[in-house]
Design a protein around this motif. Structure first.
Motif, PDB file in Angstrom:
ATOM      1  N   TYR A 258     -30.419 -37.196   1.982  1.00 14.49           N
ATOM      2  CA  TYR A 258     -31.154 -36.225   2.784  1.00 14.49           C
ATOM      3  C   TYR A 258     -31.932 -35.277   1.894  1.00 14.49           C
ATOM      4  O   TYR A 258     -31.402 -34.726   0.926  1.00 14.49           O
ATOM      5  CB  TYR A 258     -30.190 -35.431   3.671  1.00 14.49           C
ATOM      6  CG  TYR A 258     -30.894 -34.392   4.503  1.00 14.49           C
ATOM      7  CD1 TYR A 258     -31.563 -34.752   5.664  1.00 14.49           C
ATOM      8  CD2 TYR A 258     -30.897 -33.057   4.125  1.00 14.49           C
ATOM      9  CE1 TYR A 258     -32.226 -33.809   6.438  1.00 14.49           C
ATOM     10  CE2 TYR A 258     -31.555 -32.107   4.890  1.00 14.49           C
ATOM     11  CZ  TYR A 258     -32.206 -32.493   6.044  1.00 14.49           C
ATOM     12  OH  TYR A 258     -32.868 -31.545   6.788  1.00 14.49           O
TER      13      TYR A 258
ATOM     14  N   TYR B 266     -38.711 -32.280   3.486  1.00 17.89           N
ATOM     15  CA  TYR B 266     -39.539 -32.895   4.526  1.00 17.89           C
ATOM     16  C   TYR B 266     -39.475 -32.119   5.849  1.00 17.89           C
ATOM     17  O   TYR B 266     -40.323 -32.315   6.718  1.00 17.89           O
ATOM     18  CB  TYR B 266     -39.082 -34.333   4.775  1.00 17.89           C
ATOM     19  CG  TYR B 266     -39.386 -35.264   3.627  1.00 17.89           C
ATOM     20  CD1 TYR B 266     -40.635 -35.865   3.503  1.00 17.89           C
ATOM     21  CD2 TYR B 266     -38.429 -35.536   2.659  1.00 17.89           C
ATOM     22  CE1 TYR B 266     -40.921 -36.722   2.443  1.00 17.89           C
ATOM     23  CE2 TYR B 266     -38.703 -36.388   1.595  1.00 17.89           C
ATOM     24  CZ  TYR B 266     -39.953 -36.977   1.492  1.00 17.89           C
ATOM     25  OH  TYR B 266     -40.230 -37.819   0.445  1.00 17.89           O
ATOM     26  N   HIS B 267     -38.464 -31.279   5.999  1.00 14.80           N
ATOM     27  CA  HIS B 267     -38.219 -30.629   7.293  1.00 14.80           C
ATOM     28  C   HIS B 267     -38.256 -29.098   7.220  1.00 14.80           C
ATOM     29  O   HIS B 267     -38.129 -28.435   8.250  1.00 14.80           O
ATOM     30  CB  HIS B 267     -36.867 -31.076   7.839  1.00 14.80           C
ATOM     31  CG  HIS B 267     -36.655 -32.559   7.744  1.00 14.80           C
ATOM     32  ND1 HIS B 267     -37.375 -33.450   8.503  1.00 14.80           N
ATOM     33  CD2 HIS B 267     -35.839 -33.291   6.948  1.00 14.80           C
ATOM     34  CE1 HIS B 267     -36.996 -34.686   8.199  1.00 14.80           C
ATOM     35  NE2 HIS B 267     -36.078 -34.621   7.255  1.00 14.80           N
TER      36      HIS B 267
ATOM     37  N   ASN C 212     -39.446 -26.200   9.941  1.00 14.63           N
ATOM     38  CA  ASN C 212     -39.668 -26.778  11.272  1.00 14.63           C
ATOM     39  C   ASN C 212     -39.059 -25.875  12.343  1.00 14.63           C
ATOM     40  O   ASN C 212     -38.481 -24.816  12.051  1.00 14.63           O
ATOM     41  CB  ASN C 212     -39.153 -28.217  11.352  1.00 14.63           C
ATOM     42  CG  ASN C 212     -37.638 -28.332  11.223  1.00 14.63           C
ATOM     43  OD1 ASN C 212     -36.904 -27.342  11.245  1.00 14.63           O
ATOM     44  ND2 ASN C 212     -37.160 -29.560  11.067  1.00 14.63           N
TER      45      ASN C 212
ATOM     46  N   THR D 226     -44.702 -34.962   6.943  1.00 14.56           N
ATOM     47  CA  THR D 226     -44.086 -34.926   8.273  1.00 14.56           C
ATOM     48  C   THR D 226     -44.821 -34.014   9.239  1.00 14.56           C
ATOM     49  O   THR D 226     -44.763 -34.216  10.460  1.00 14.56           O
ATOM     50  CB  THR D 226     -42.628 -34.443   8.189  1.00 14.56           C
ATOM     51  OG1 THR D 226     -42.598 -33.091   7.696  1.00 14.56           O
ATOM     52  CG2 THR D 226     -41.804 -35.341   7.281  1.00 14.56           C
TER      53      THR D 226
ATOM     54  N   GLU E  62     -43.953 -31.109  10.034  1.00 15.14           N
ATOM     55  CA  GLU E  62     -42.987 -30.335  10.825  1.00 15.14           C
ATOM     56  C   GLU E  62     -43.165 -28.831  10.646  1.00 15.14           C
ATOM     57  O   GLU E  62     -42.994 -28.063  11.596  1.00 15.14           O
ATOM     58  CB  GLU E  62     -41.565 -30.763  10.483  1.00 15.14           C
ATOM     59  CG  GLU E  62     -41.240 -32.175  10.953  1.00 15.14           C
ATOM     60  CD  GLU E  62     -39.788 -32.564  10.739  1.00 15.14           C
ATOM     61  OE1 GLU E  62     -38.928 -31.662  10.724  1.00 15.14           O
ATOM     62  OE2 GLU E  62     -39.518 -33.762  10.584  1.00 15.14           O
TER      63      GLU E  62
ATOM     64  N   LEU F 273     -29.918 -33.742  19.737  1.00 19.13           N
ATOM     65  CA  LEU F 273     -30.510 -35.063  19.594  1.00 19.13           C
ATOM     66  C   LEU F 273     -30.655 -35.778  20.932  1.00 19.13           C
ATOM     67  O   LEU F 273     -29.803 -35.636  21.817  1.00 19.13           O
ATOM     68  CB  LEU F 273     -29.649 -35.922  18.668  1.00 19.13           C
ATOM     69  CG  LEU F 273     -29.429 -35.361  17.263  1.00 19.13           C
ATOM     70  CD1 LEU F 273     -28.398 -36.191  16.520  1.00 19.13           C
ATOM     71  CD2 LEU F 273     -30.734 -35.304  16.491  1.00 19.13           C
TER      72      LEU F 273
ATOM     73  N   PRO G 146     -40.378 -33.251  20.358  1.00 22.20           N
ATOM     74  CA  PRO G 146     -40.112 -33.968  19.107  1.00 22.20           C
ATOM     75  C   PRO G 146     -41.280 -33.835  18.143  1.00 22.20           C
ATOM     76  O   PRO G 146     -42.440 -33.738  18.558  1.00 22.20           O
ATOM     77  CB  PRO G 146     -39.903 -35.415  19.557  1.00 22.20           C
ATOM     78  CG  PRO G 146     -40.512 -35.503  20.909  1.00 22.20           C
ATOM     79  CD  PRO G 146     -40.399 -34.150  21.528  1.00 22.20           C
ATOM     80  N   ALA G 147     -40.964 -33.814  16.853  1.00 21.26           N
ATOM     81  CA  ALA G 147     -41.996 -33.590  15.842  1.00 21.26           C
ATOM     82  C   ALA G 147     -43.036 -34.697  15.824  1.00 21.26           C
ATOM     83  O   ALA G 147     -44.193 -34.468  15.440  1.00 21.26           O
ATOM     84  CB  ALA G 147     -41.346 -33.462  14.466  1.00 21.26           C
ATOM     85  N   ARG G 148     -42.642 -35.884  16.230  1.00 18.66           N
ATOM     86  CA  ARG G 148     -43.550 -37.027  16.281  1.00 18.66           C
ATOM     87  C   ARG G 148     -42.972 -38.038  17.249  1.00 18.66           C
ATOM     88  O   ARG G 148     -41.774 -37.982  17.561  1.00 18.66           O
ATOM     89  CB  ARG G 148     -43.746 -37.641  14.889  1.00 18.66           C
ATOM     90  CG  ARG G 148     -42.462 -37.958  14.169  1.00 18.66           C
ATOM     91  CD  ARG G 148     -42.683 -38.213  12.688  1.00 18.66           C
ATOM     92  NE  ARG G 148     -41.422 -38.299  11.965  1.00 18.66           N
ATOM     93  CZ  ARG G 148     -40.760 -37.229  11.501  1.00 18.66           C
ATOM     94  NH1 ARG G 148     -41.255 -36.019  11.693  1.00 18.66           N
ATOM     95  NH2 ARG G 148     -39.628 -37.381  10.848  1.00 18.66           N
TER      96      ARG G 148
ATOM     97  N   HIS H   7     -39.189 -39.389  17.359  1.00 20.83           N
ATOM     98  CA  HIS H   7     -38.292 -38.542  16.568  1.00 20.83           C
ATOM     99  C   HIS H   7     -37.130 -38.097  17.441  1.00 20.83           C
ATOM    100  O   HIS H   7     -37.321 -37.635  18.563  1.00 20.83           O
ATOM    101  CB  HIS H   7     -39.057 -37.331  16.037  1.00 20.83           C
ATOM    102  CG  HIS H   7     -38.305 -36.528  15.028  1.00 20.83           C
ATOM    103  ND1 HIS H   7     -37.839 -37.064  13.850  1.00 20.83           N
ATOM    104  CD2 HIS H   7     -37.930 -35.220  15.014  1.00 20.83           C
ATOM    105  CE1 HIS H   7     -37.223 -36.122  13.150  1.00 20.83           C
ATOM    106  NE2 HIS H   7     -37.264 -34.997  13.839  1.00 20.83           N
ATOM    107  N   GLY H   8     -35.916 -38.223  16.918  1.00 17.76           N
ATOM    108  CA  GLY H   8     -34.733 -38.021  17.749  1.00 17.76           C
ATOM    109  C   GLY H   8     -34.318 -36.587  17.975  1.00 17.76           C
ATOM    110  O   GLY H   8     -33.562 -36.300  18.912  1.00 17.76           O
TER     111      GLY H   8
END
Length: 258
Positions: free
Chosen positions: A4, A8-9, A12, A58, A60, A195, A223-225, A228-229
């Motif tokens: 992880y 990338y996040h 957000n 991303t 985000e 989620l 969702p960001a895209r 996306h969960g």
């Protein structure tokens, strides 16, 4: 478990939720002229750059703090912490929770930060300001149990797993119960992702049943895209500081308007 990468996040809409409540809790706790013990179980690298490759990949942060920064007045603790970090590292710098805490805590407060990923630990040690802080390369949940109750006993622990390992959901309720028995005055703050597959739901329900007086707060967002969960963010707080429910209520209204 070590794959992880929060870069990338960072920034957000989940980070905004978490950091707004985290900073508000610290702001209240530091109003008394008494030392605190501060812990993080999954500290990450502490400092992120929203103009970096990861953030741009991303998008985000663009949908997160870049879009909703005006939710927070300049005197809000989240905005104050971000300003401290921007002054030191540039306008595109974004503080993870360790740097938010460092911006709000005092020189006589203790900080203990755990992180397993070697590269993240190295970056975290470079990012932290020159003050008393322990950065440990070890399992954060084990650290939480081994170092409580702390001295001083007043304080806050942020538990913020990546939830890459499915057993994290199974472990958390019992872990928090053990922590609370050992450190019954500590503010224990858990973040979790909301989620679409509902993987978090049994954990959240178990915590609410076990600790009916805790602050439990969830927000939803798009969702960001596509596909996306993550569709929201959850915070669970034992011994919530005064005023934290008011901030949670304010955030509920803000997220409802997205």
């Amino acid at each position: 478990m070590l794959s992880y990468q929060h870069a990338y996040h960072a920034g957000n809409l989940a980070d905004v939720h978490k950091h707004a409540l985290h900073s508000s809790a610290l702001d209240y706790l530091t109003r008394k002229d008494k030392a605190l013990s501060y812990f993080e179980t999954h500290a990450g690298r502490g400092l992120y750059h929203l103009d970096g490759i990861e953030a741009r990949k991303t998008g985000e942060a663009a949908q997160g703090i870049a879009r909703v920064a005006d939710w927070f007045a300049p005197d809000h603790p989240y905005a104050r912490a971000r300003a401290v970090v921007a002054a030191a590292h540039g306008a595109a710098a974004y503080p993870g929770s360790p740097l938010i805490a460092a911006a709000l805590l005092r020189g006589f407060d203790n900080m203990t930060l755990a992180e397993l990923h070697p590269a993240e630990v190295s970056a975290l040690r470079q990012a932290m300001p020159q003050r008393y802080v322990q950065v440990l390369q070890e399992d954060g949940l084990a650290m939480a149990l081994s170092r409580t109750p702390p001295e001083p006993r007043r304080g806050l622990m942020l538990i913020d797993p990546s939830y890459e390992v499915k057993t994290d959901y199974d472990r958390i309720s019992d872990l928090i119960a053990k922590l609370h028995r050992k450190w019954n005055v500590g503010v224990i703050m858990l973040w979790y992702p909301v989620l679409a597959n509902l993987a978090y739901l049994m954990m959240a329900q178990a915590l609410r049943m076990r600790f009916p007086d805790a602050l439990s707060h969830e927000v939803r967002f798009p969702p960001a895209r596509p596909g996306h969960g993550m569709i929201g963010s959850g915070i669970f707080v034992l011994n919530p500081p005064f005023g934290l429910q008011d901030e949670a209520t304010r955030l509920t209204a803000r997220y409802a308007g997205l």
